[in-house]
Design an enzyme around this catalytic site. Sequence first.
Site, PDB file in Angstrom:
ATOM      1  N   HIS A  56       0.837  -1.212   0.000  1.00  0.00           N
ATOM      2  CA  HIS A  56       0.000   0.000   0.000  1.00  0.00           C
ATOM      3  C   HIS A  56       0.872   1.262   0.000  1.00  0.00           C
ATOM      4  CE1 HIS A  56      -3.205  -2.692   2.123  1.00  0.00           C
ATOM      5  NE2 HIS A  56      -3.054  -2.991   0.854  1.00  0.00           N
ATOM      6  N   HIS A  65      -9.323  -1.964  -4.923  1.00  0.00           N
ATOM      7  CA  HIS A  65      -8.203  -2.288  -4.028  1.00  0.00           C
ATOM      8  C   HIS A  65      -7.235  -3.266  -4.694  1.00  0.00           C
ATOM      9  CE1 HIS A  65      -5.895  -2.416  -0.388  1.00  0.00           C
ATOM     10  NE2 HIS A  65      -5.744  -3.709  -0.630  1.00  0.00           N
ATOM     11  N   ASP A 104      -3.287  -2.690  -5.058  1.00  0.00           N
ATOM     12  CA  ASP A 104      -2.262  -3.692  -4.743  1.00  0.00           C
ATOM     13  C   ASP A 104      -1.323  -3.905  -5.926  1.00  0.00           C
ATOM     14  OD1 ASP A 104      -2.933  -4.319  -2.119  1.00  0.00           O
ATOM     15  OD2 ASP A 104      -4.161  -6.053  -2.647  1.00  0.00           O
ATOM     16  N   HIS A 158      -0.835 -10.827  -5.280  1.00  0.00           N
ATOM     17  CA  HIS A 158       0.553 -10.405  -5.063  1.00  0.00           C
ATOM     18  C   HIS A 158       1.565 -11.336  -5.738  1.00  0.00           C
ATOM     19  CE1 HIS A 158      -0.911  -7.416  -2.350  1.00  0.00           C
ATOM     20  NE2 HIS A 158      -1.343  -8.290  -1.461  1.00  0.00           N
TER      21      HIS A 158
END
Length: 305
Positions: A79, A238, A242, A265
């Site tokens: 973030h 979001h 990311d 991720h």
Amino acid sequence: MIRQRTLKEIVKTTGVGLHSGRKVTLTLRPAAANTGIIYRRTDVNPPVDFPADPASVRDTMLCTALVNDEGVRISTVEHLNAALAGMGIDNIIVEVDAPEIPIMDGSASPFVYLLQQAGIEMQNVPKRFIRIKKPVRFEDGDKWAEFVPFNGFRMDFEIDFNHPAIESDEQRLLFDFSSQGFVREISRARTFGFMRDIEYLQSQNLVLGGSFDNAIVLDDYRILNEEGLRFENEFVTHKVLDAIGDLYMCGHPIIGEFRAYKSGHGLNNQLLRAVLADQEAWEWTTFEEEVGSPVAFAEPNMVLA
């Protein structure tokens, strides 16, 4: 020319670590041109540095974590890294006195505010961009992520959550990157999780700092946060946040289009590694004229929030 950027002043804040539940102090320091982005653990002796590099990312289970050969780590960098990308910061020392960046409110917005507090210092050295020259794709089962050439930085991201609270028409987002767009449309989107997963993880001494203050929490039917969502497509937004943070782990802005389906991720990091490992897939570029830039960064004194 489009110049590199650092901070004008040192700024500091404290917050809670998502995994430990303990207080963490975060200090952001200006750095000289061509330093790059460096994450530093100050609570170990001697301090340990992690330069922003996709190879430093060795754990992507619940967040993006930088880990060295001795097992020293800094978790939950994505973030803050997204905020650095959003504000176009090239050179900075990020210090923490704990194994993780504080979670703040679960979005990038508090970090954007912190960077604006510090102010942006232009440096008399050209900003180096990574330009995507050919398509590169990485797949994992039905999940995939790819880069294709594009004169700008665009994200086309789709999630697939079969949940009553997540509208089917709010699961894809197309975003043309600019500092202004990032701050207004992306930075405030919070991380999210399921109550049953959080309860299980906390029973395993993980995500001890997780709460309604720093995440959107769902049960099987609804959103449990009293205030609801910040915007209707906060979930996919979001995931874009990311991805912006994960991809900026190369330490440079990218000129290209990122397309993804159900990526996270780990996949974001694998794609970035695959691109950089292929010398024919990318090239360095700089811009002599501001006007010619395919990516719009904020003016140094611009208030975006």
